[in-house]
Write a protein that holds these residues in place. Structure first.
Motif, PDB file in Angstrom:
ATOM      1  N   ALA A  52       0.819  -1.219   0.000  1.00 23.57           N
ATOM      2  CA  ALA A  52       0.000   0.000   0.000  1.00 23.57           C
ATOM      3  C   ALA A  52       0.850   1.265   0.000  1.00 23.57           C
ATOM      4  CB  ALA A  52      -0.935   0.004   1.195  1.00 23.57           C
ATOM      5  N   GLN A  53       2.133   1.148   0.328  1.00 23.85           N
ATOM      6  CA  GLN A  53       3.014   2.324   0.374  1.00 23.85           C
ATOM      7  C   GLN A  53       3.538   2.711  -1.003  1.00 23.85           C
ATOM      8  OE1 GLN A  53       5.504   0.417   3.633  1.00 23.85           O
ATOM      9  NE2 GLN A  53       5.665   2.582   4.215  1.00 23.85           N
ATOM     10  N   ILE A  54       3.413   1.835  -1.981  1.00 21.62           N
ATOM     11  CA  ILE A  54       3.945   2.118  -3.321  1.00 21.62           C
ATOM     12  C   ILE A  54       2.906   2.942  -4.069  1.00 21.62           C
ATOM     13  CG2 ILE A  54       4.933   1.121  -5.413  1.00 21.62           C
ATOM     14  CD1 ILE A  54       5.532  -1.418  -3.785  1.00 21.62           C
ATOM     15  N   GLN A  55       2.925   4.252  -3.843  1.00 18.27           N
ATOM     16  CA  GLN A  55       1.898   5.146  -4.363  1.00 18.27           C
ATOM     17  C   GLN A  55       2.435   6.179  -5.347  1.00 18.27           C
ATOM     18  OE1 GLN A  55      -0.534   6.885  -1.297  1.00 18.27           O
ATOM     19  NE2 GLN A  55      -0.581   5.015  -0.079  1.00 18.27           N
ATOM     20  N   THR A  56       3.754   6.295  -5.457  1.00 18.15           N
ATOM     21  CA  THR A  56       4.358   7.302  -6.329  1.00 18.15           C
ATOM     22  C   THR A  56       5.467   6.655  -7.159  1.00 18.15           C
ATOM     23  OG1 THR A  56       6.083   7.908  -4.733  1.00 18.15           O
ATOM     24  CG2 THR A  56       3.947   9.053  -4.562  1.00 18.15           C
ATOM     25  N   PRO A  57       5.894   7.311  -8.250  1.00 17.14           N
ATOM     26  CA  PRO A  57       7.012   6.773  -9.026  1.00 17.14           C
ATOM     27  C   PRO A  57       8.277   6.585  -8.187  1.00 17.14           C
ATOM     28  CG  PRO A  57       5.846   8.420 -10.307  1.00 17.14           C
ATOM     29  CD  PRO A  57       5.259   8.466  -8.931  1.00 17.14           C
ATOM     30  N   ASP A  58       8.554   7.519  -7.284  1.00 15.23           N
ATOM     31  CA  ASP A  58       9.742   7.388  -6.427  1.00 15.23           C
ATOM     32  C   ASP A  58       9.643   6.152  -5.535  1.00 15.23           C
ATOM     33  OD1 ASP A  58      11.033   9.573  -7.446  1.00 15.23           O
ATOM     34  OD2 ASP A  58      10.411  10.941  -5.843  1.00 15.23           O
ATOM     35  N   ALA A  59       8.472   5.937  -4.965  1.00 16.07           N
ATOM     36  CA  ALA A  59       8.281   4.763  -4.105  1.00 16.07           C
ATOM     37  C   ALA A  59       8.435   3.482  -4.904  1.00 16.07           C
ATOM     38  CB  ALA A  59       6.900   4.820  -3.449  1.00 16.07           C
ATOM     39  N   LEU A  60       7.915   3.469  -6.121  1.00 20.59           N
ATOM     40  CA  LEU A  60       8.048   2.283  -6.977  1.00 20.59           C
ATOM     41  C   LEU A  60       9.513   1.998  -7.260  1.00 20.59           C
ATOM     42  CD1 LEU A  60       6.681   0.114  -8.734  1.00 20.59           C
ATOM     43  CD2 LEU A  60       6.686   1.772 -10.616  1.00 20.59           C
ATOM     44  N   ARG A  61      10.285   3.047  -7.529  1.00 19.95           N
ATOM     45  CA  ARG A  61      11.706   2.846  -7.807  1.00 19.95           C
ATOM     46  C   ARG A  61      12.441   2.304  -6.583  1.00 19.95           C
ATOM     47  NH1 ARG A  61      10.770   7.234 -11.493  1.00 19.95           N
ATOM     48  NH2 ARG A  61      10.863   8.826  -9.874  1.00 19.95           N
ATOM     49  N   VAL A  62      12.135   2.821  -5.415  1.00 18.23           N
ATOM     50  CA  VAL A  62      12.768   2.318  -4.190  1.00 18.23           C
ATOM     51  C   VAL A  62      12.493   0.822  -4.037  1.00 18.23           C
ATOM     52  CG1 VAL A  62      12.606   2.370  -1.661  1.00 18.23           C
ATOM     53  CG2 VAL A  62      12.823   4.500  -2.936  1.00 18.23           C
ATOM     54  N   PHE A  63      11.260   0.432  -4.250  1.00 14.27           N
ATOM     55  CA  PHE A  63      10.911  -0.985  -4.130  1.00 14.27           C
ATOM     56  C   PHE A  63      11.664  -1.832  -5.156  1.00 14.27           C
ATOM     57  CE2 PHE A  63       8.433  -4.510  -5.847  1.00 14.27           C
ATOM     58  CZ  PHE A  63       8.424  -5.341  -4.735  1.00 14.27           C
TER      59      PHE A  63
END
Length: 254
Positions: A23-34
């Motif tokens: 649920a925390q993967i909400q932005t492009p930056d978050a997706l890249r971190v994952f």
């Protein structure tokens, strides 16, 4: 009757399936971190898979027949899809290569993984290559657990393969697909990768790995207990990776 080790395995799988990370993967930056952390699990999966193929088939010259032709067939079917999946008419690629393509679409930093592969191709040691890669520390910690488990007996690795990968992945990836769809992020190739794994692991690879597990274990409770302990270790490593990635995503908000 389930043992306390079986209960621990189920508990870890539930914790991973219900993890707040998705649920925390909400932005492009978050997706890249994952993705920049998860890529090691995509890579070392192939080392785990190929270690099983080495033990269950013959990949040396001169060739000799495998001890268990059915087990050889089961693992070869999985290798065929994972290493050379048919994407469309006359085009094939490994699932790892598909993931790297998805990383590029999401504008992830692929240099650390490319650096790791380059050092390995140049003949440098595994530990030296990992150290020089520049991969996030939590990713390195995860893959070191996997690589240590590769030194364990066959029954241990088969249990890790089933519980830590083929039985777990479809459940986790369903949650991820649901979350990514709802956020509308630009990650079509990642969604295709996740959906492909949900389909193949749930319908084919999971059942194949479970048959292999049953075939390798037989009725030996001692071997089963040893393997269950290793499965718990592998699942715990994944949970630590998810926890660390989740913590990093929380830091992005500040």
């Amino acid at each position: 009757m389930p043992t306390h080790l079986d209960e621990q395995i189920d508990q870890l799988k539930r914790a991973l399936n219900d993890h707040p990370l998705y649920a925390q993967i909400q932005t492009p930056d978050a997706l890249r971190v994952f993705m920049e952390r998860h890529v090691v699990a995509v890579w070392d999966f192939m080392s785990l898979l190929k270690s099983l193929q080495q033990d269950l088939t013959c990949v040396q010259v001169p060739w000799i027949p495998p001890d268990d032709s059915e087990a050889a067939r089961l693992i070869n079917e999985i290798v065929l899809d994972e290493e050379t999946d048919e994407l469309d008419e006359g085009r094939y690629a490994s699932h790892f290569e598909l993931y790297l393509d998805a990383m590029q679409e999401a504008e992830c930093d692929t240099e650390p993984m490319n650096r790791l592969l380059l050092h390995l191709k140049q003949g440098q040691s595994l530990e030296r290559s990992l150290h020089a890669s520049g991969l996030p520390e939590e990713a390195l910690s995860f893959t070191r657990v996997t690589l240590q488990l590769l030194q364990r007996p066959l029954n241990v690795r088969v249990a890790v393969f089933f519980h830590g990968r083929e039985d777990l992945i479809p459940q986790m990836f369903v949650r991820m697909v649901e979350q990514l769809d709802s956020k509308g992020l630009r990650c079509n190739q990642l969604l295709n990768y996740l959906r492909r794994h949900v389909e193949t692991d749930r319908e084919r690879h999971g059942p194949l790995a479970e048959r292999l597990l049953t075939r390798i274990f037989g009725d030996d409770p001692a071997r089963g207990e040893e393997a269950a302990g290793a499965a718990i270790e592998a699942l715990g490593a994944r949970l630590s990776l998810w926890d660390a990635t989740s913590e990093r995503l929380e830091q992005l908000k500040t």
